[in-house]
Every structure is written in C-alpha cells, then in structure tokens.
Design a protein around this motif. Structure first.
Motif, PDB file in Angstrom:
ATOM      1  N   ALA A   1       0.830  -1.204   0.000  1.00 14.62           N
ATOM      2  CA  ALA A   1       0.000   0.000   0.000  1.00 14.62           C
ATOM      3  C   ALA A   1       0.868   1.259   0.000  1.00 14.62           C
ATOM      4  CB  ALA A   1      -0.930  -0.007   1.215  1.00 14.62           C
ATOM      5  N   ILE A   2       1.928   1.246   0.802  1.00 17.45           N
ATOM      6  CA  ILE A   2       2.838   2.392   0.845  1.00 17.45           C
ATOM      7  C   ILE A   2       3.523   2.582  -0.502  1.00 17.45           C
ATOM      8  CG2 ILE A   2       4.966   3.268   1.871  1.00 17.45           C
ATOM      9  CD1 ILE A   2       4.129   1.927   4.490  1.00 17.45           C
ATOM     10  N   PHE A   3       3.964   1.474  -1.106  1.00 16.24           N
ATOM     11  CA  PHE A   3       4.638   1.550  -2.397  1.00 16.24           C
ATOM     12  C   PHE A   3       3.696   2.089  -3.474  1.00 16.24           C
ATOM     13  CE2 PHE A   3       6.524  -0.497  -6.258  1.00 16.24           C
ATOM     14  CZ  PHE A   3       7.728   0.205  -6.223  1.00 16.24           C
ATOM     15  N   ALA A   4       2.434   1.608  -3.465  1.00 11.89           N
ATOM     16  CA  ALA A   4       1.461   2.082  -4.450  1.00 11.89           C
ATOM     17  C   ALA A   4       1.177   3.574  -4.271  1.00 11.89           C
ATOM     18  CB  ALA A   4       0.166   1.280  -4.326  1.00 11.89           C
ATOM     19  N   TRP A   5       1.116   4.020  -3.018  1.00  6.68           N
ATOM     20  CA  TRP A   5       0.867   5.441  -2.756  1.00  6.68           C
ATOM     21  C   TRP A   5       2.028   6.301  -3.254  1.00  6.68           C
ATOM     22  CZ3 TRP A   5       3.340   9.088   0.393  1.00  6.68           C
ATOM     23  CH2 TRP A   5       2.657  10.290   0.587  1.00  6.68           C
ATOM     24  N   VAL A   6       3.247   5.817  -3.036  1.00  5.58           N
ATOM     25  CA  VAL A   6       4.425   6.564  -3.500  1.00  5.58           C
ATOM     26  C   VAL A   6       4.430   6.657  -5.024  1.00  5.58           C
ATOM     27  CG1 VAL A   6       6.947   6.532  -3.658  1.00  5.58           C
ATOM     28  CG2 VAL A   6       5.824   6.012  -1.482  1.00  5.58           C
ATOM     29  N   ILE A   7       4.129   5.555  -5.695  1.00  7.27           N
ATOM     30  CA  ILE A   7       4.089   5.568  -7.165  1.00  7.27           C
ATOM     31  C   ILE A   7       3.012   6.528  -7.655  1.00  7.27           C
ATOM     32  CG2 ILE A   7       3.536   4.190  -9.203  1.00  7.27           C
ATOM     33  CD1 ILE A   7       4.866   1.834  -7.890  1.00  7.27           C
TER      34      ILE A   7
END
Length: 217
Positions: free
Chosen positions: A18-24
C-alpha cells in the motif's frame, strides 16, 4: 524475530504494498519522469540490499535468539550465559507468547542457552538416555550455521562429556572427553529431548535437566 515475521507476514506485506502504491501514485501525478527515477532507485536498492540481507540475516536471527535467551529465557525468566535451561513442558501454539521456541511440537522438550568460551573451555555433560532420542545443536553466530551436533544420531544415546573449545585453544583434552572445536568464541545451543507421552513428561524433563555445561576444571 522470525516468529513475528511469519506470524504477521500478510498484514506487513499488505502495508508495504500500500505504501509503495501510494508513492508511485504521488510520483506519477508529478510526471512519469519521476516514476523513472523511482524505478532506478528501487533497482539499485534491490541489487545492493538483497545480497546484503542474505549475508546479514543469519547474524540478525542468531543475535535475536541471544537477546531473547539471556534477557527473557524460555518461559521462566532469563537464562544466564554459560547455562543451559530445559523447558518443563512441550511447546504448543498456545505457548507462543511464553517461549521463543514455541513451534507447536507436542513430543519434544526444548533446552537452550548462550555460551561464551572467552573465559575458557566448557564441558558439556549428557546423561545416559537409554535409547531415547535427543539432539543438541551448536550454532555459529557469525553465519547461523550449525557446526556440531551431540545426540542419538550423531554420538549415540549413552552418557558422555564433550569439551567445547574456542579457536586457538591448544591444551590437552582430558581423558574420556570428546573435543568440539567452535569456529567462534560464542555459540547458540538448542537441544531437544523426545517425550513419548504425557506419562513420560517428568522422566524426559529429568534427563533434559542433566544436559549441562560447566567450566573445565
């Protein structure tokens, strides 16, 4: 540490994704050029971090065992260095919060300890197990590898004394004692003793308690 990672692996993975998707998403909203920069940075971290983690993870794991054994023990309080403690009961999922060795195994008693050969060699004594399965493994904290075993399959089930020595020790080995040369000064010790059934628990624990170490006299 491994126990916690395995127990919470799914929620941890979900949070990380979820954190990675938000950063992208945040990067993409500023333009795809920033996404490319992020991808390159992620590739560099993966190329460097993966071998580094593989190299350091055994040390991290064994160090976690050391802190847990010396600081908390196997359920009944801290275990002093150069002392082996035998748990009085078999591990079970219900005991996962009480013992670092709670694996769900119902037919084994565990014992453990952290040994430091800096002050001098130690003698490991094991009683006559009268054919009962038992095993004591010695783990090198530098790489997490088991470098020696004492037990039914490795040395037989009879009584015996084993001299644990640090690198560079060159004195005479006492008669009737088998030498185990450790690759480092410190080591993690984990032992297992078979329990046939509930009625056998006290007898198995009595034998496990006799697996002990003492300084070379």
């Amino acid at each position: 540490m491994n126990h916690l990672v395995m127990k919470y692996s799914r929620p941890l993975t979900a949070v990380m994704l979820a954190i990675f998707a938000w950063v992208i998403y945040q990067r993409a909203s500023r333009g795809w050029a920033e996404v490319t920069t992020l991808a390159v940075a992620a590739l560099v971290v993966w190329l460097v971090g993966t071998p580094l983690l593989i190299m350091l993870w055994p040390r991290i794991t064994v160090s976690g065992f050391r802190r847990a054994i010396v600081g908390r023990g196997l359920g009944d309080g801290p275990i002093p260095v150069n002392t082996l403690y035998a748990a009085p009961g078999t591990s079970s999922p219900a005991g996962a919060g009480d013992s670092i060795l709670a694996t769900g195994t119902q037919d084994l008693l565990y014992l453990g300890g952290w040994l430091d050969l800096g002050p001098g060699p130690l003698v490991l004594h094991v009683p006559d197990m009268t054919g009962r399965y038992y095993s004591v493994q010695f783990t090198d904290p530098s790489d997490g590898a088991n470098f020696a075993y004492v037990g039914t399959r490795a040395t037989g089930s009879g009584a015996g004394d084993f001299l644990l020595t640090a690198p560079g020790w060159a004195a005479d080995v006492p008669g009737g004692t088998a030498r185990i040369s450790a690759p480092a000064r410190a080591m993690l010790v984990i032992g297992r003793v078979l329990v046939h059934d509930d009625a056998d628990l006290d007898a198995a624990h009595a034998l496990a308690q006799q697996i002990q170490v003492e300084p070379l006299g």
